[in-house]
Design a protein around this motif. Structure first.
Motif, PDB file in Angstrom:
ATOM      1  N   LYS A   2      -5.348 -13.909  -6.995  1.00 14.28           N
ATOM      2  CA  LYS A   2      -5.187 -12.695  -6.584  1.00 14.28           C
ATOM      3  C   LYS A   2      -5.101 -12.479  -5.265  1.00 14.28           C
ATOM      4  O   LYS A   2      -5.895 -12.955  -4.488  1.00 14.28           O
ATOM      5  N   PRO A   3      -4.181 -11.702  -4.776  1.00 14.29           N
ATOM      6  CA  PRO A   3      -4.160 -11.513  -3.167  1.00 14.29           C
ATOM      7  C   PRO A   3      -5.431 -10.471  -2.715  1.00 14.29           C
ATOM      8  O   PRO A   3      -5.822  -9.669  -3.681  1.00 14.29           O
ATOM      9  N   LYS A   4      -5.586 -10.881  -1.446  1.00 19.70           N
ATOM     10  CA  LYS A   4      -6.689  -9.972  -1.193  1.00 19.70           C
ATOM     11  C   LYS A   4      -6.190  -8.442  -0.780  1.00 19.70           C
ATOM     12  O   LYS A   4      -5.208  -8.241  -0.215  1.00 19.70           O
ATOM     13  N   PRO A   5      -7.238  -7.243  -1.220  1.00 18.66           N
ATOM     14  CA  PRO A   5      -6.705  -6.162  -0.561  1.00 18.66           C
ATOM     15  C   PRO A   5      -6.668  -5.949   0.657  1.00 18.66           C
ATOM     16  O   PRO A   5      -7.640  -6.355   1.480  1.00 18.66           O
ATOM     17  N   ARG A   6      -5.777  -5.245   1.136  1.00 21.80           N
ATOM     18  CA  ARG A   6      -5.537  -5.227   2.657  1.00 21.80           C
ATOM     19  C   ARG A   6      -6.116  -3.617   2.770  1.00 21.80           C
ATOM     20  O   ARG A   6      -5.842  -2.780   2.370  1.00 21.80           O
ATOM     21  N   PRO A   7      -6.887  -3.532   4.081  1.00 23.19           N
ATOM     22  CA  PRO A   7      -7.520  -2.198   4.418  1.00 23.19           C
ATOM     23  C   PRO A   7      -6.223  -1.205   4.796  1.00 23.19           C
ATOM     24  O   PRO A   7      -5.322  -1.875   5.497  1.00 23.19           O
ATOM     25  N   ALA A   8      -6.165   0.041   4.456  1.00 29.22           N
ATOM     26  CA  ALA A   8      -5.290   0.965   4.799  1.00 29.22           C
ATOM     27  C   ALA A   8      -5.203   1.421   6.370  1.00 29.22           C
ATOM     28  O   ALA A   8      -6.462   1.281   6.811  1.00 29.22           O
ATOM     29  N   GLY A   9      -3.943   1.567   6.981  1.00 24.65           N
ATOM     30  CA  GLY A   9      -4.109   2.202   8.225  1.00 24.65           C
ATOM     31  C   GLY A   9      -4.424   0.920   9.192  1.00 24.65           C
ATOM     32  O   GLY A   9      -4.723   1.458  10.481  1.00 24.65           O
ATOM     33  N   ARG A  10      -4.115  -0.248   8.923  1.00 32.01           N
ATOM     34  CA  ARG A  10      -4.174  -1.460   9.743  1.00 32.01           C
ATOM     35  C   ARG A  10      -2.660  -1.852  10.331  1.00 32.01           C
ATOM     36  O   ARG A  10      -2.746  -3.131  10.905  1.00 32.01           O
ATOM     37  N   GLY A  11      -1.768  -1.018  10.245  1.00 40.72           N
ATOM     38  CA  GLY A  11      -0.345  -1.491  10.633  1.00 40.72           C
ATOM     39  C   GLY A  11      -0.449  -1.699  12.102  1.00 40.72           C
ATOM     40  O   GLY A  11      -1.130  -1.262  12.765  1.00 40.72           O
ATOM     41  N   ARG A  12       0.813  -2.361  12.564  1.00 41.64           N
ATOM     42  CA  ARG A  12       1.187  -2.565  14.000  1.00 41.64           C
ATOM     43  C   ARG A  12       1.429  -1.032  14.490  1.00 41.64           C
ATOM     44  O   ARG A  12       2.121  -0.312  13.815  1.00 41.64           O
ATOM     45  N   PRO A  13       1.083  -0.852  15.916  1.00 44.59           N
ATOM     46  CA  PRO A  13       1.506   0.352  16.342  1.00 44.59           C
ATOM     47  C   PRO A  13       3.174   0.421  16.543  1.00 44.59           C
ATOM     48  O   PRO A  13       3.723  -0.354  16.706  1.00 44.59           O
ATOM     49  N   GLY A  14       3.403   1.771  16.380  1.00 48.58           N
ATOM     50  CA  GLY A  14       4.846   1.939  16.294  1.00 48.58           C
ATOM     51  C   GLY A  14       5.582   1.895  14.903  1.00 48.58           C
ATOM     52  O   GLY A  14       6.909   2.358  14.687  1.00 48.58           O
ATOM     53  N   GLN A  15       4.791   1.180  14.097  1.00 42.23           N
ATOM     54  CA  GLN A  15       5.438   1.142  12.595  1.00 42.23           C
ATOM     55  C   GLN A  15       5.068   2.197  11.872  1.00 42.23           C
ATOM     56  O   GLN A  15       4.146   2.807  11.947  1.00 42.23           O
ATOM     57  N   PRO A  16       6.205   2.555  11.067  1.00 44.91           N
ATOM     58  CA  PRO A  16       5.993   3.891  10.123  1.00 44.91           C
ATOM     59  C   PRO A  16       5.119   3.594   8.923  1.00 44.91           C
ATOM     60  O   PRO A  16       5.131   2.282   8.461  1.00 44.91           O
ATOM     61  N   THR A  17       4.091   4.379   8.647  1.00 46.65           N
ATOM     62  CA  THR A  17       3.302   4.090   7.734  1.00 46.65           C
ATOM     63  C   THR A  17       3.609   4.897   6.371  1.00 46.65           C
ATOM     64  O   THR A  17       4.592   5.554   6.307  1.00 46.65           O
TER      65      THR A  17
END
Length: 103
Positions: free
Chosen positions: A72-87
């Motif tokens: 099973k894939p590990k859950p990714r924490p929200a709001g940890r995207g790259r700067p400038g990328q749309p969320t």
């Protein structure tokens, strides 16, 4: 190994460098070389590493062939995207936009 420093952001460049070094296994090698390793210990370690690699390869092959279930894939924490990328749009915006106007 080369890392570009953008906008004088040395902290970010160091973070990228450490991640690259981690992937390449440089930290592990430095730790190994810090003390003498007897030839017999080296052979034992290399055999264990080869067994580990072979098991990993066999496990991946079995997953591809459908013999065992994929991990099973590990859950990714929200709001940890790259700067400038749309969320992703927030849940409140989706709810507010889906309600029809009653006039």
């Amino acid at each position: 190994m080369q890392v570009l420093v953008r906008d004088n952001n040395v902290d970010q460049a160091l973070k990228v460098l450490k991640k690259k070094m981690q992937r390449e296994g440089i930290f592990r090698e430095m730790k190994q070389r810090s003390a003498y390793e007897k030839p017999s210990e080296r052979k034992t370690r290399e055999k264990a590493e080869a067994v580990r690699r072979a098991r990993k390869l066999a496990r991946k092959q079995a997953v591809r062939e459908g013999l065992i279930a994929a991990p099973k894939p590990k859950p990714r924490p929200a709001g940890r995207g790259r700067p400038g990328q749309p969320t992703a749009p927030s849940a409140t915006a989706a709810v507010a936009g889906s309600e029809p106007n009653k006039s």
